[in-house]
Design a protein around this motif. Structure first.
Motif, PDB file in Angstrom:
ATOM      1  N   LEU A 282       0.773  -1.281   0.003  1.00  0.00           N
ATOM      2  CA  LEU A 282       0.002   0.047   0.108  1.00  0.00           C
ATOM      3  C   LEU A 282       0.838   1.224  -0.047  1.00  0.00           C
ATOM      4  CD1 LEU A 282      -2.878  -1.178   2.540  1.00  0.00           C
ATOM      5  CD2 LEU A 282      -2.858  -1.043   0.006  1.00  0.00           C
ATOM      6  N   LEU A 283       1.707   1.134   1.011  1.00  0.00           N
ATOM      7  CA  LEU A 283       2.639   2.299   0.766  1.00  0.00           C
ATOM      8  C   LEU A 283       3.281   2.745  -0.644  1.00  0.00           C
ATOM      9  CD1 LEU A 283       4.227   4.845   2.420  1.00  0.00           C
ATOM     10  CD2 LEU A 283       5.869   3.304   3.136  1.00  0.00           C
ATOM     11  N   GLY A 284       4.089   1.701  -1.057  1.00  0.00           N
ATOM     12  CA  GLY A 284       4.598   1.868  -2.378  1.00  0.00           C
ATOM     13  C   GLY A 284       3.526   2.236  -3.161  1.00  0.00           C
ATOM     14  N   ALA A 285       2.370   1.610  -3.422  1.00  0.00           N
ATOM     15  CA  ALA A 285       1.231   2.258  -4.354  1.00  0.00           C
ATOM     16  C   ALA A 285       0.790   3.617  -4.271  1.00  0.00           C
ATOM     17  CB  ALA A 285      -0.075   1.432  -4.228  1.00  0.00           C
ATOM     18  N   VAL A 286       0.967   4.055  -2.752  1.00  0.00           N
ATOM     19  CA  VAL A 286       0.506   5.510  -2.376  1.00  0.00           C
ATOM     20  C   VAL A 286       1.630   6.426  -3.171  1.00  0.00           C
ATOM     21  CG1 VAL A 286       0.487   7.052  -0.788  1.00  0.00           C
ATOM     22  CG2 VAL A 286      -0.955   5.005  -0.653  1.00  0.00           C
TER      23      VAL A 286
ATOM     24  N   GLY B  84     -10.516  -2.177  -8.881  1.00  0.00           N
ATOM     25  CA  GLY B  84     -10.055  -3.737  -9.471  1.00  0.00           C
ATOM     26  C   GLY B  84      -9.350  -4.142  -8.474  1.00  0.00           C
ATOM     27  N   GLY B  85      -8.439  -3.483  -7.729  1.00  0.00           N
ATOM     28  CA  GLY B  85      -7.691  -3.991  -6.754  1.00  0.00           C
ATOM     29  C   GLY B  85      -8.307  -4.748  -5.745  1.00  0.00           C
ATOM     30  N   TRP B  86      -9.768  -4.397  -5.308  1.00  0.00           N
ATOM     31  CA  TRP B  86     -10.599  -5.077  -4.349  1.00  0.00           C
ATOM     32  C   TRP B  86     -11.074  -6.224  -5.175  1.00  0.00           C
ATOM     33  CZ3 TRP B  86     -15.412  -6.749  -4.271  1.00  0.00           C
ATOM     34  CH2 TRP B  86     -16.004  -7.453  -3.130  1.00  0.00           C
ATOM     35  N   PHE B  87     -11.475  -6.160  -6.276  1.00  0.00           N
ATOM     36  CA  PHE B  87     -12.167  -7.458  -7.166  1.00  0.00           C
ATOM     37  C   PHE B  87     -11.007  -8.465  -7.309  1.00  0.00           C
ATOM     38  CE2 PHE B  87     -15.775  -4.598  -8.330  1.00  0.00           C
ATOM     39  CZ  PHE B  87     -16.772  -5.671  -8.076  1.00  0.00           C
ATOM     40  N   LEU B  88      -9.670  -7.744  -7.666  1.00  0.00           N
ATOM     41  CA  LEU B  88      -8.727  -8.886  -7.802  1.00  0.00           C
ATOM     42  C   LEU B  88      -8.186  -9.435  -6.597  1.00  0.00           C
ATOM     43  CD1 LEU B  88      -6.362  -9.842  -9.797  1.00  0.00           C
ATOM     44  CD2 LEU B  88      -5.072  -7.782  -9.229  1.00  0.00           C
ATOM     45  N   TRP B  89      -8.159  -8.780  -5.448  1.00  0.00           N
ATOM     46  CA  TRP B  89      -7.946  -9.679  -4.216  1.00  0.00           C
ATOM     47  C   TRP B  89      -8.975 -10.697  -3.945  1.00  0.00           C
ATOM     48  CZ3 TRP B  89      -3.993  -9.386  -0.769  1.00  0.00           C
ATOM     49  CH2 TRP B  89      -4.191  -9.951   0.415  1.00  0.00           C
ATOM     50  N   ARG B  90     -10.186 -10.339  -4.163  1.00  0.00           N
ATOM     51  CA  ARG B  90     -11.284 -11.266  -3.836  1.00  0.00           C
ATOM     52  C   ARG B  90     -11.303 -12.570  -4.971  1.00  0.00           C
ATOM     53  NH1 ARG B  90     -13.828 -11.250   0.969  1.00  0.00           N
ATOM     54  NH2 ARG B  90     -15.434 -11.975  -0.028  1.00  0.00           N
ATOM     55  N   THR B  91     -10.733 -12.212  -5.902  1.00  0.00           N
ATOM     56  CA  THR B  91     -10.606 -13.253  -6.753  1.00  0.00           C
ATOM     57  C   THR B  91      -9.522 -14.194  -6.525  1.00  0.00           C
ATOM     58  OG1 THR B  91     -11.622 -11.771  -8.770  1.00  0.00           O
ATOM     59  CG2 THR B  91     -10.608 -13.835  -9.467  1.00  0.00           C
ATOM     60  N   PHE B  92      -8.299 -13.553  -6.417  1.00  0.00           N
ATOM     61  CA  PHE B  92      -7.257 -14.365  -5.873  1.00  0.00           C
ATOM     62  C   PHE B  92      -7.807 -15.286  -4.596  1.00  0.00           C
ATOM     63  CE2 PHE B  92      -3.786 -11.155  -6.831  1.00  0.00           C
ATOM     64  CZ  PHE B  92      -3.508 -11.790  -8.240  1.00  0.00           C
ATOM     65  N   ASN B  93      -8.478 -14.839  -3.710  1.00  0.00           N
ATOM     66  CA  ASN B  93      -8.973 -15.736  -2.429  1.00  0.00           C
ATOM     67  C   ASN B  93      -9.705 -16.786  -2.985  1.00  0.00           C
ATOM     68  OD1 ASN B  93      -9.391 -16.169   0.215  1.00  0.00           O
ATOM     69  ND2 ASN B  93     -11.424 -15.435  -0.070  1.00  0.00           N
ATOM     70  N   ALA B  94     -10.844 -16.275  -4.007  1.00  0.00           N
ATOM     71  CA  ALA B  94     -11.739 -17.530  -4.450  1.00  0.00           C
ATOM     72  C   ALA B  94     -10.904 -18.583  -5.174  1.00  0.00           C
ATOM     73  CB  ALA B  94     -12.608 -16.700  -5.535  1.00  0.00           C
ATOM     74  N   HIS B  95      -9.690 -18.233  -5.679  1.00  0.00           N
ATOM     75  CA  HIS B  95      -8.770 -19.373  -6.337  1.00  0.00           C
ATOM     76  C   HIS B  95      -7.922 -19.902  -5.257  1.00  0.00           C
ATOM     77  CE1 HIS B  95      -9.656 -19.214 -10.850  1.00  0.00           C
ATOM     78  NE2 HIS B  95      -9.873 -17.845 -10.448  1.00  0.00           N
TER      79      HIS B  95
ATOM     80  N   ARG C  27      -0.756 -13.578  -2.914  1.00  0.00           N
ATOM     81  CA  ARG C  27      -1.565 -12.526  -3.465  1.00  0.00           C
ATOM     82  C   ARG C  27      -1.019 -10.956  -3.121  1.00  0.00           C
ATOM     83  NH1 ARG C  27      -7.018 -13.113   0.360  1.00  0.00           N
ATOM     84  NH2 ARG C  27      -6.364 -15.248   0.908  1.00  0.00           N
ATOM     85  N   ILE C  28      -0.613 -10.943  -2.156  1.00  0.00           N
ATOM     86  CA  ILE C  28       0.236  -9.453  -1.962  1.00  0.00           C
ATOM     87  C   ILE C  28       1.215  -9.497  -2.973  1.00  0.00           C
ATOM     88  CG2 ILE C  28       1.451  -7.854  -0.287  1.00  0.00           C
ATOM     89  CD1 ILE C  28       0.062  -9.433   2.001  1.00  0.00           C
ATOM     90  N   ALA C  29       2.307 -10.661  -3.159  1.00  0.00           N
ATOM     91  CA  ALA C  29       3.437 -10.509  -4.008  1.00  0.00           C
ATOM     92  C   ALA C  29       2.770 -10.370  -5.554  1.00  0.00           C
ATOM     93  CB  ALA C  29       3.988 -11.506  -3.987  1.00  0.00           C
ATOM     94  N   ARG C  30       1.829 -11.134  -5.944  1.00  0.00           N
ATOM     95  CA  ARG C  30       1.126 -10.719  -7.135  1.00  0.00           C
ATOM     96  C   ARG C  30       0.768  -9.412  -7.518  1.00  0.00           C
ATOM     97  NH1 ARG C  30       0.280 -15.295 -10.413  1.00  0.00           N
ATOM     98  NH2 ARG C  30       1.218 -17.209  -9.473  1.00  0.00           N
ATOM     99  N   MET C  31       0.113  -8.819  -6.450  1.00  0.00           N
ATOM    100  CA  MET C  31      -0.575  -7.575  -6.428  1.00  0.00           C
ATOM    101  C   MET C  31       0.488  -6.543  -6.632  1.00  0.00           C
ATOM    102  SD  MET C  31      -4.195  -7.425  -4.232  1.00  0.00           S
ATOM    103  CE  MET C  31      -4.730  -6.065  -5.167  1.00  0.00           C
ATOM    104  N   ALA C  32       1.655  -6.767  -5.929  1.00  0.00           N
ATOM    105  CA  ALA C  32       2.752  -5.745  -6.171  1.00  0.00           C
ATOM    106  C   ALA C  32       3.381  -5.596  -7.421  1.00  0.00           C
ATOM    107  CB  ALA C  32       3.505  -6.149  -5.021  1.00  0.00           C
ATOM    108  N   ILE C  33       3.353  -6.856  -7.931  1.00  0.00           N
ATOM    109  CA  ILE C  33       4.028  -6.651  -9.381  1.00  0.00           C
ATOM    110  C   ILE C  33       3.284  -5.898 -10.391  1.00  0.00           C
ATOM    111  CG2 ILE C  33       4.593  -8.209 -11.303  1.00  0.00           C
ATOM    112  CD1 ILE C  33       5.358 -10.316  -9.217  1.00  0.00           C
ATOM    113  N   VAL C  34       1.925  -5.902 -10.166  1.00  0.00           N
ATOM    114  CA  VAL C  34       0.970  -5.259 -10.973  1.00  0.00           C
ATOM    115  C   VAL C  34       0.678  -3.941 -10.691  1.00  0.00           C
ATOM    116  CG1 VAL C  34      -1.472  -5.139 -11.693  1.00  0.00           C
ATOM    117  CG2 VAL C  34      -0.458  -7.472 -11.661  1.00  0.00           C
ATOM    118  N   ALA C  35       0.579  -3.687  -9.465  1.00  0.00           N
ATOM    119  CA  ALA C  35       0.230  -2.212  -8.895  1.00  0.00           C
ATOM    120  C   ALA C  35       1.368  -1.424  -9.064  1.00  0.00           C
ATOM    121  CB  ALA C  35      -0.109  -2.256  -7.445  1.00  0.00           C
ATOM    122  N   TRP C  36       2.713  -1.999  -8.958  1.00  0.00           N
ATOM    123  CA  TRP C  36       3.981  -0.943  -8.896  1.00  0.00           C
ATOM    124  C   TRP C  36       4.711  -1.112 -10.548  1.00  0.00           C
ATOM    125  CZ3 TRP C  36       7.123  -2.981  -4.266  1.00  0.00           C
ATOM    126  CH2 TRP C  36       6.563  -2.530  -2.982  1.00  0.00           C
TER     127      TRP C  36
END
Length: 393
Positions: free
Chosen positions: A22-26, A124-135, A142-151
Motif C-alpha cells: 500500500l505504501l509503495g502504491a501510494v 479493480g484491486g478489491w476485485f482482484l484480491w477477492r478473486t485471488f481468494n476465490a482461487h 496474493r500480496i506479491a502478485r498484486m505488488a508486481i501489477v500495482a507497481w
C-alpha cells in the motif's frame, strides 16, 4: 526485479507485506497522477469531446474536435482532430460531466480524469484480491502478485499518466468473472454491459454469464424471465445513455469509424497480417471477432470458464485489429495475473511498457501476444491455475 520482489513478499509476514504494498502504491500512484500525459494524446482527445458535449451542447458523435479552433483543450491533440467520437455513450457522458465540473479548465478536467482512473484501479484491486481468494491463492502470494501489477511502470503509465479508459474495461471484465465465481450471473452480465458502453469489446463476453445463468436456473421458464429482465435493463441503460446525443441508432457510427479509420499496418501483429491476407484489411475486425467467438464457444461448452474469458480477448487482439495499442493489454491483465507465473506477468507488463514507437510489427503488443501464444503451446492449459481447476467446472 519481479522474481526477487515476489520471493521477498512471500517470506515476510503478510501484514508487513500488505503495508509495504500500500505504501509503495501510494507513492508511485501519487507521482503518476501528478505527471501529465506523456506517451499518448488520448486524454486530451477524450476531454475535447467532453467540452463539445458538456459545455457547447453539441453531439460528439457528429462534431469533431477540429471545430474548437484556437482552443487550449485541442492544442495537445496530435492527430485525429477530424474524427468524431468513437467510444461508447457512458464514456461520452462521463467526459461531458468532467468538462462541466472543471469550469472550463483543462488542468482541472485532467485531474478529474485521473481521479476516475484512480477509483477504477482501487475497485479493480478489491476485485482482484477477492478473486485471488476465490482461487485459493495464499495471502502472501496474493500480496506479491498484486505488488508486481500495482507497481509496474506499464500500469502507472497507461492508467494514471495517460488515463486510458481501458482501465474501466479491465475492471468490468474482472468484476464479471468474480461475479461468475460467486454465482451472481445477473451482476456479471451487467458489469460487462456497463463497460461495454465505454468500449464495445466486452459485449463479446456477455454469452458466458448468460449461458451459465440459464444452466443454473431451476426451470426453463425462470431462466427465460431472468434473461429477459437483464436484457431489458441493459437495453434501457444503453438507450438512456445515448439519448442525450440523439437516438441510439443515429450515433452507432462511432464503432464503424473506430474499426475502419484505424486500418493501418503500423501496429499490426504478425497474426493480424495473416488475417488481412485472408480477408483483406477491412475484414480483419470481422474475422478476428468471429474467431474469438468460436474460441469462447469452445471453452464455454467445455466448462473452462476462466479460459472462456481470457482466450477470446487474446484471440481478438492477435487476429482482429491492425491498430493494436499496448494499453489494450489491460483487458486481460487481471485474469492473467491470477494464472501466469510472476515472472511471466512481469514480462507481459514490461513488454506493454517498452513500446518501440514507429517500428511496424515490433510493438510491445505484438511481442507480448507472440510470447503468450508460444507459452500456450509449450505449456498446455497455462490459463488454468493448478490450485483452482475445480473452478472450471
Amino acid at each position: 526485479l519481479a522474481v526477487p520482489l515476489f520471493r521477498s513478499f512471500r517470506k515476510i509476514p503478510w501484514r508487513v507485506g500488505l503495508g509495504t504494498l500500500l505504501l509503495g502504491a501510494v507513492v508511485l500512484w501519487s507521482i503518476a497522477i501528478a505527471t501529465p500525459p506523456t506517451r499518448s494524446h488520448d486524454a486530451y482527445w477524450n476531454l475535447s469531446f467532453g467540452k463539445i458535449a458538456g459545455i457547447y451542447g453539441e453531439n460528439p458523435y457528429r462534431t469533431p474536435p477540429a471545430i474548437l479552433t484556437d482552443d487550449p483543450w485541442t492544442e495537445p491533440i496530435q492527430g485525429f482532430k477530424d474524427l468524431t467520437f468513437t467510444h461508447g455513450p457512458l464514456w461520452a457522458v462521463l467526459m461531458a460531466g468532467i468538462a462541466v465540473l472543471s469550469g472550463g479548465s483543462l488542468l482541472v478536467a485532467l485531474a478529474f480524469s485521473k481521479l476516475v482512473m484512480l477509483a477504477a484501479l482501487l475497485a479493480g484491486g478489491w476485485f482482484l484480491w477477492r478473486t485471488f481468494n476465490a482461487h485459493g491463492i495464499p495471502r502472501e502470494e496474493r500480496i506479491a502478485r498484486m505488488a508486481i501489477v500495482a507497481w509496474s511502470p506499464f500500469l502507472l503509465q497507461v492508467a494514471l499518466v495517460d488515463t486510458h479508459n481501458d482501465v474501466l474495461m479491465s475492471l468490468g471484465i474482472l468484476a464479471s468473472y468474480y461475479f461468475v465465481l460467486r454465482g451472481r450471473y445477473s451482476a456479471s452480465v451487467l458489469a460487462l454491459v456497463g463497460v461495454g458502453f465505454v468500449k464495445y469489446v466486452s459485449f463479446l463476453l456477455v454469452p458466458i454469464p448468460l449461458l451459465l445463468m440459464v444452466r443454473s436456473s431451476p426451470s426453463t421458464g425462470r431462466a427465460i424471465r431472468i434473461v429477459a429482465i437483464v436484457s431489458a435493463i441493459s437495453l434501457l441503460f444503453g438507450v438512456a445513455l445515448y439519448l442525450p446525443f440523439g437516438m441510439p441508432w443515429e450515433n452507432m457510427g462511432g464503432l464503424a469509424r473506430q474499426v475502419f479509420t484505424t486500418v493501418s499496418f503500423r501496429y499490426a501483429t504478425v497474426t493480424s497480417f495473416i488475417s488481412a491476407a485472408l480477408v483483406g484489411p477491412y475484414g480483419v475486425w470481422y474475422f478476428g471477432s468471429t474467431l474469438a467467438l468460436a474460441v469462447l464457444t469452445w471453452h464455454l461448452f467445455r466448462a473452462r470458464i476462466l479460459r472462456a474469458y481470457v482466450a477470446p480477448i487474446l484471440t481478438l487482439l492477435a487476429t482482429g485489429t491492425l491498430w493494436l495499442q499496448s494499453w489494450y493489454l489491460l483487458w486481460a491483465l487481471p485474469l492473467l495475473a491470477i494464472t501466469l507465473s510472476p515472472l511471466l506477468v512481469a514480462v507481459y507488463l514490461t513488454l506493454g511498457f517498452l513500446v518501440p514507437e514507429g517500428v511496424p510489427t515490433l510493438s510491445a503488443s505484438t511481442l507480448g501476444l507472440v510470447f503468450l501464444g508460444a507459452y500456450a503451446v509449450v505449456q498446455k492449459g497455462f490459463l488454468v491455475p493448478r490450485n483452482a481447476r475445480r473452478l472450471q467446472k
